[in-house]
Design an enzyme around this catalytic site. Structure first.
Site, PDB file in Angstrom:
ATOM      1  N   THR A 127      -4.292  59.866 126.963  1.00  0.00           N
ATOM      2  CA  THR A 127      -3.440  60.222 128.098  1.00  0.00           C
ATOM      3  C   THR A 127      -2.913  58.973 128.797  1.00  0.00           C
ATOM      4  O   THR A 127      -3.592  57.935 128.815  1.00  0.00           O
ATOM      5  CB  THR A 127      -4.247  61.071 129.110  1.00  0.00           C
ATOM      6  OG1 THR A 127      -3.497  61.186 130.318  1.00  0.00           O
ATOM      7  CG2 THR A 127      -5.595  60.441 129.448  1.00  0.00           C
ATOM      8  N   ASP A 128      -1.745  59.106 129.441  1.00  0.00           N
ATOM      9  CA  ASP A 128      -1.220  57.988 130.242  1.00  0.00           C
ATOM     10  C   ASP A 128      -2.086  57.739 131.486  1.00  0.00           C
ATOM     11  O   ASP A 128      -1.977  56.696 132.122  1.00  0.00           O
ATOM     12  CB  ASP A 128       0.246  58.236 130.633  1.00  0.00           C
ATOM     13  CG  ASP A 128       0.468  59.489 131.461  1.00  0.00           C
ATOM     14  OD1 ASP A 128      -0.499  60.236 131.728  1.00  0.00           O
ATOM     15  OD2 ASP A 128       1.632  59.723 131.856  1.00  0.00           O
ATOM     16  N   GLU A 129      -2.956  58.708 131.827  1.00  0.00           N
ATOM     17  CA  GLU A 129      -3.758  58.554 133.049  1.00  0.00           C
ATOM     18  C   GLU A 129      -4.745  57.390 132.950  1.00  0.00           C
ATOM     19  O   GLU A 129      -5.264  56.930 133.963  1.00  0.00           O
ATOM     20  CB  GLU A 129      -4.498  59.860 133.375  1.00  0.00           C
ATOM     21  CG  GLU A 129      -3.522  61.003 133.604  1.00  0.00           C
ATOM     22  CD  GLU A 129      -4.160  62.263 134.163  1.00  0.00           C
ATOM     23  OE1 GLU A 129      -5.181  62.155 134.861  1.00  0.00           O
ATOM     24  OE2 GLU A 129      -3.631  63.352 133.901  1.00  0.00           O
ATOM     25  N   TYR A 151     -12.145  61.959 134.894  1.00  0.00           N
ATOM     26  CA  TYR A 151     -11.488  62.369 133.634  1.00  0.00           C
ATOM     27  C   TYR A 151     -10.853  61.171 132.947  1.00  0.00           C
ATOM     28  O   TYR A 151     -11.119  60.890 131.763  1.00  0.00           O
ATOM     29  CB  TYR A 151     -10.426  63.444 133.919  1.00  0.00           C
ATOM     30  CG  TYR A 151      -9.414  63.605 132.803  1.00  0.00           C
ATOM     31  CD1 TYR A 151      -9.788  64.119 131.562  1.00  0.00           C
ATOM     32  CD2 TYR A 151      -8.065  63.239 132.982  1.00  0.00           C
ATOM     33  CE1 TYR A 151      -8.858  64.252 130.523  1.00  0.00           C
ATOM     34  CE2 TYR A 151      -7.139  63.373 131.960  1.00  0.00           C
ATOM     35  CZ  TYR A 151      -7.539  63.875 130.727  1.00  0.00           C
ATOM     36  OH  TYR A 151      -6.620  64.000 129.715  1.00  0.00           O
ATOM     37  N   LYS A 155     -11.610  59.208 129.344  1.00  0.00           N
ATOM     38  CA  LYS A 155     -10.614  59.046 128.275  1.00  0.00           C
ATOM     39  C   LYS A 155     -10.424  57.552 127.955  1.00  0.00           C
ATOM     40  O   LYS A 155     -10.294  57.178 126.791  1.00  0.00           O
ATOM     41  CB  LYS A 155      -9.280  59.683 128.667  1.00  0.00           C
ATOM     42  CG  LYS A 155      -9.296  61.202 128.777  1.00  0.00           C
ATOM     43  CD  LYS A 155      -9.554  61.927 127.465  1.00  0.00           C
ATOM     44  CE  LYS A 155      -8.409  61.854 126.488  1.00  0.00           C
ATOM     45  NZ  LYS A 155      -8.641  62.743 125.311  1.00  0.00           N
TER      46      LYS A 155
END
Ligand SMILES: NC(=O)c1ccc[n+]([C@@H]2O[C@H](COP(=O)([O-])OP(=O)(O)OC[C@H]3O[C@@H](n4cnc5c(N)ncnc54)[C@H](O)[C@@H]3O)[C@@H](O)[C@H]2O)c1
Length: 330
Positions: A127-129, A151, A155
């Protein structure tokens, strides 16, 4: 050719599987597609109903943290596409142990089994997060990792394990980092399906804080096409951002959803902001575009209209999920 898809009963994984089995990806035309999924609250066999009868499809119930199950299912696999994860930021704020187990230990278990089995390619869907929040400009793949939620921290950890298995053992891993996905079959806790289904039920929608947090929206079909481009031609050890090209403040997204169902701003309830809420995400997709020819093909307006129509026409899919979630207090 055999493809192992982890988390294939979830939102994005099931889209990938339905597309793969229906022949959308030429390199997988004759491939056997094996789904490994624990069927958590987010996993749903109904998402795979369109492919269940296909002889090239097989479903294996199981946990990616279970080394025995994982090594059994990994035998003879040529390509792993790893979607399985705990994926909801709000849940990670309430408790993050499951995020560490599935996202970190589960990924490490898969990487080790893939190494032991001599798998030809491993695509780790991230994810870009993991990059954190960016006020201006866009992240390239070499940007520092500054995850802000439990989260995204889990990741980011899994991304580093993927990198380490390539650097240390030479496992042919690619990592993809995408922006916010939308489309049919998305669990109705995420903002678009939550807002649409609330509004279809005549209920208000909870908008966090001032509503000015900006997200880039990526149709799930574009995302899965990008993943397949990486599976087919991505260079081992590399990271590829995947974006949709439509950045919107949540307020504007909310206005568009209200308009799509014919509701007004009186249906919006502004609620206290999410803890640690990232202000803006923005990925630079130059690398996947120039190396692999990726571009987002679904225009946001059309994709959103189709998505709203899908939820309108598929009450029997989302009503039981919302009832169950309400009973569980989520
Ligand atoms: N949805 C998004 O907007 C988005 C954005 C960026 C990245 N991602 C990433 O894409 C991937 C897929 O996301 P999604 O939205 O489809 O998630 P999802 O929550 O809809 O589905 C996750 C799936 O993984 C399965 N699963 C969970 N824990 C498992 C375990 N221990 N063993 C086996 N299966 C398990 C669940 O049963 C479910 O089928 C995730 O890795 C997520 O981090 C999603």
């Amino acid at each position: 050719m055999r493809v192992l898809v982890t988390g294939g009963a979830g939102f994005i994984g099931s889209h990938y599987v339905r597309q793969a089995v229906s022949g959308a990806y030429p390199s997988l035309a004759d491939a056997e597609i094996v789904v490994l999924d624990k069927l958590t609250y987010a996993g749903n066999r109904a998402n795979l109903a369109p492919v269940e009868a296909d002889p090239r499809f097989r479903f294996v119930p199981g946990d990616i943290c279970d080394g025995v199950v994982v090594s059994e299912v990994m035998a003879g696999v040529d390509l792993v596409v790893h979607f399985a994860a705990e994926s909801h930021v709000d849940r990670s704020i309430l408790g993050s142990a499951d995020f560490v187990l599935t996202n970190v230990l589960g990924t490490q278990t898969l990487l080790q089994a893939a190494l032991n089995a001599g798998v030809g390619k491993f695509v780790h869907v991230s994810t870009d997060e993991v990059y954190g929040s960016i006020a201006e400009g866009s992240w390239r793949e070499d940007h520092v990792l500054e995850p802000n939620s439990p989260y995204s921290a889990s990741k980011a950890s899994s991304d580093l394990f993927a990198r380490a298995f390539h650097r240390t053992h030479g496992l042919p891993v690619c990592v993809t980092r995408c922006s916010n996905n939308y489309g049919p079959y998305q669990f109705p806790e995420k903002v678009i399906p939550l807002f649409v289904t609330n509004l279809l039920d005549g209920a208000k929608v909870p908008l966090y804080g001032d509503g000015l947090n900006v997200r880039d929206w990526l149709h799930v079909d574009d995302h899965c096409r990008g993943i397949q481009l990486v599976a087919d031609g991505g260079r081992a050890g590399e990271i590829y951002n995947i974006g949709g090209g439509t950045e919107l403040p949540n307020r504007e997204l909310t206005e568009r959803l209200l308009a799509a169902v014919g509701a007004g701003w009186d249906m919006v309830e502004q609620v206290p902001d999410r803890l640690g809420h990232d202000r803006r995400y923005s990925v630079d997709i130059t690398k996947i575009s120039s190396e692999l020819g990726y571009r987002a093909e679904v225009p946001f307006d059309a994709g959103l209209a189709d998505t709203v129509r899908w939820y309108r026409e598929h009450r029997s899919w989302w009503e039981p999920l919302k009832k169950r979630a309400a009973l569980a207090g989520k």
